[in-house]
Enzyme design. Structure first.
Site, PDB file in Angstrom:
ATOM      1  N   LYS A 152       1.686  -2.359   9.641  1.00 17.40           N
ATOM      2  CA  LYS A 152       2.898  -2.561   8.819  1.00 17.40           C
ATOM      3  C   LYS A 152       4.231  -1.986   9.601  1.00 17.40           C
ATOM      4  CE  LYS A 152       5.703  -1.782   4.576  1.00 17.40           C
ATOM      5  NZ  LYS A 152       5.701  -1.214   3.400  1.00 17.40           N
TER       6      LYS A 152
ATOM      7  N   GLY B 164      11.281  -8.057  -0.122  1.00 13.17           N
ATOM      8  CA  GLY B 164      11.995  -8.869  -1.058  1.00 13.17           C
ATOM      9  C   GLY B 164      12.295  -8.486  -2.657  1.00 13.17           C
TER      10      GLY B 164
ATOM     11  N   ARG C  45       8.360  -2.833  -5.004  1.00 12.39           N
ATOM     12  CA  ARG C  45       8.879  -2.059  -6.060  1.00 12.39           C
ATOM     13  C   ARG C  45       8.752  -3.028  -7.013  1.00 12.39           C
ATOM     14  NH1 ARG C  45      14.293  -2.281  -4.372  1.00 12.39           N
ATOM     15  NH2 ARG C  45      13.706  -3.679  -2.688  1.00 12.39           N
TER      16      ARG C  45
ATOM     17  N   CYS D 260       7.344   3.291   7.804  1.00 10.71           N
ATOM     18  CA  CYS D 260       7.720   4.283   6.654  1.00 10.71           C
ATOM     19  C   CYS D 260       8.971   5.021   7.469  1.00 10.71           C
ATOM     20  CB  CYS D 260       6.576   5.097   6.289  1.00 10.71           C
ATOM     21  SG  CYS D 260       7.173   6.275   5.129  1.00 10.71           S
TER      22      CYS D 260
ATOM     23  N   HIS E 278       8.472  -5.630   7.228  1.00 11.10           N
ATOM     24  CA  HIS E 278       9.318  -5.132   6.268  1.00 11.10           C
ATOM     25  C   HIS E 278      10.680  -5.311   6.990  1.00 11.10           C
ATOM     26  CE1 HIS E 278      11.119  -2.493   2.736  1.00 11.10           C
ATOM     27  NE2 HIS E 278      12.313  -2.770   3.676  1.00 11.10           N
TER      28      HIS E 278
ATOM     29  N   PRO F 114       0.780  -1.180   0.117  1.00  7.78           N
ATOM     30  CA  PRO F 114       0.126   0.097   0.017  1.00  7.78           C
ATOM     31  C   PRO F 114       0.819   1.271  -0.002  1.00  7.78           C
ATOM     32  CG  PRO F 114       0.017  -0.915   2.184  1.00  7.78           C
ATOM     33  CD  PRO F 114       1.005  -1.945   1.111  1.00  7.78           C
ATOM     34  N   MET F 115       0.195   2.543  -0.410  1.00  4.64           N
ATOM     35  CA  MET F 115       0.646   3.696  -0.195  1.00  4.64           C
ATOM     36  C   MET F 115      -0.061   4.333   0.980  1.00  4.64           C
ATOM     37  SD  MET F 115       3.458   4.635  -1.975  1.00  4.64           S
ATOM     38  CE  MET F 115       3.335   6.477  -2.111  1.00  4.64           C
ATOM     39  N   GLU F 116       0.475   4.837   1.906  1.00  3.15           N
ATOM     40  CA  GLU F 116      -0.074   5.593   3.014  1.00  3.15           C
ATOM     41  C   GLU F 116      -0.828   6.902   2.571  1.00  3.15           C
ATOM     42  OE1 GLU F 116       3.462   7.653   5.348  1.00  3.15           O
ATOM     43  OE2 GLU F 116       2.175   6.542   6.277  1.00  3.15           O
TER      44      GLU F 116
END
Length: 505
Positions: free
Chosen positions: A169, A230, A257, A130, A197, A55-57
């Site tokens: 996360k 990963g 990514r 993040c 992560h 996701p993007m926060e």
């Protein structure tokens, strides 16, 4: 959806317009996802054996100001900021598989945002890993890792306050012991899963991912653990996803990514040709009115080392969605799709106008526009209306302006002496809409509005008098200044004749 760099679930795992927070993918083919949609066929999300788009926060402070708007033209649900910018856009197709991720450092604010979006998403995630400054400087993201009490407070408040599953996360801490202690506290808060992560907050993608730490976490808690990080070391194609999952001993895998570089990484049959992927992504970007800067960014991430090619340079130079489409030989698609959307918007706008005309029976309306070419420089209907209100001893005019989400046009209602006035025509800017409303009021009252063809313009004459008065005062002040300077100079010279010491002025 507009605002970030992930895709709508309907095919492109890059964001088409707004930040789609997280997409949970069943282990089926990528082609099935693009044609049938990606849904979870259970009442609640299952976080085991899933391949997940990272996701993007979205920051809670931005989201809490938003209002929920149903966009009937795009068939989406938009969360719109006070400045009319779409912060988050989603749709029915995504509702059962998109997890909304937020950045937050305040439990009550996080809960307010979660309640705002929970009926349009499948779950809520809090980003506590993040490392970016925009997140950590507000006490969010990885900054929370040093405050387990706040982490527990935020998560438990969300778990108790909403009906959808809550996840978070994190990144790993400097010591394994502290990391295990933290995840056990997180587990007790009632979360449905924990994404890890496998790097410390100061480590970057070029540093090795610590699969052994993720594995230790998986063994220490009973909730699903989602392995992340990963892409650099493991994931180059679909079969690598399972290898990373096994190395980390995790329940599921989250990909960032590698999915950004080529979203068909989720395709069991193997990667699709990059140009095909990019063209398919562009279709979603156009269909869901993604801002061109975001579309361009995502495409540049896909091109990577090909940015120096002719195609890459053309993409880099593109300044609109249409120009982006032309780079990829999709000009006709852009014209056809935008024509369809514009026709839908126009039809809906006409229907809205009819409804508003029936509802606003207390508003006096005319079909007028403001054309500045018809007025002297610096003279406007708003100025005339304000001047008349002052002379008539009425309160100054009050303007209420709204923007129509369908076509981004503006309409303004002006209230003068407890009566409302507006133009039935919508304008491309707030200023033009307000001038049009002022014209309706002036014409209704039979007052001059300052047009060039109205003869002598008293506001122009008034301005000339005010300007002349200002110039006269300025000249008088300049004369006084010269005279004063002369006297000071004369006084100083006289003082220097009688004494060598300084004389204060």
């Amino acid at each position: 959806m507009r605002g970030g760099s992930r895709c709508t679930v309907g095919g492109w795992l890059q964001q088409c317009g707004a930040r789609v927070s997280a997409v949970l993918l069943a282990r089926t083919s990528w082609a099935e996802h693009t044609t049938e949609g990606m849904t979870v066929n259970t009442p609640a999300l299952c976080f085991r054996s899933k391949n997940i788009l990272a996701p993007m926060e979205l920051i809670d402070i931005k989201m809490v100001q938003c209002k929920r708007v149903v966009n009937e033209v795009l068939e989406t649900v938009d969360f719109v900021a006070p400045d009319e910018r779409v912060v988050f856009r989603t749709c029915e197709r995504e509702r059962d598989c998109v997890v909304f991720q937020m950045g937050s450092a305040d439990a009550e604010r996080a809960l307010a945002v979660a309640k705002l979006v929970e009926n349009d998403v499948a779950g809520i995630d809090v980003n506590m890993g993040c490392p970016k400054e925009y997140s950590t400087k507000g006490g969010m993201g990885a900054a929370l890792l040093s405050d387990p009490d706040k982490i527990e407070c935020i998560l438990s408040t969300l778990v108790k306050g909403i009906c959808k599953p809550v996840t978070c996360k994190i990144r790993i801490l400097p010591s394994l012991e502290d990391t295990i202690s933290l995840v056990k506290r997180i587990e007790k808060s009632g979360v449905a899963a924990i994404a890890v992560h496998g790097r410390k907050k100061e480590e970057r993608p070029q540093h090795p991912v610590h699969c052994e730490v993720i594995k230790a976490i998986s063994e220490a808690v009973s909730v699903p653990v989602i392995a992340n990080g990963g892409s650099h070391d493991f994931i180059k194609e679909y079969t690598d996803i399972e290898a990373f999952q096994q190395a980390a001993g995790a329940s599921s895998v989250m990909i960032a990514r590698a999915a950004m570089w080529n979203p068909s990484i989720f395709r069991r049959e193997g990667l699709c040709p990059l140009k095909e992927v990019m063209q398919e992504y562009i279709k979603y970007a156009v269909r869901y009115d993604n801002h061109y800067t975001n579309t361009k960014y995502c495409l540049c991430q896909m091109l990577r080392e090909q940015l120096e090619t002719t195609e890459g340079k053309k993409l880099h130079a593109a300044q609109s969605t249409q120009e982006i489409c032309e780079v990829f030989e999709m000009g006709s698609f852009y014209e056809e799709t935008t024509a369809i959307l514009e026709a839908k918007a126009s039809l809906k706008a006409k229907t809205q106008d009819k409804d508003e005309q029936m509802e606003d029976t207390d508003v006096i309306k005319m079909a007028v526009r403001f054309d500045k070419r018809e007025y002297p420089p610096q003279i406007t209907p708003k100025m005339y209306l304000l001047e008349w209100c002052r002379k008539a001893k009425h309160p100054q005019p009050v303007y209420e302006t709204v923007q129509r989400p369908l076509d981004k046009l503006f309409c303004s209602v002006v209230t003068v002496a407890e009566q409302k006035y507006r133009s039935t025509l919508w304008d491309k800017s707030k200023k033009l809409a307000e001038q049009a409303a002022a014209i309706v009021c002036l014409r209704t009252l039979g007052l001059p509005e300052g047009k060039l063809n109205e003869g002598e313009n008293h506001l122009i004459n008034k301005r000339k008098r005010e300007n002349q008065k200002f110039l006269n005062n300025k000249e008088h002040e300049d004369d006084l200044l010269v005279e004063t300077s002369h006297k000071r100079a004369h006084f100083t010279e006289g003082a220097s004749d009688s004494s060598s010491s300084e004389v204060p002025l």
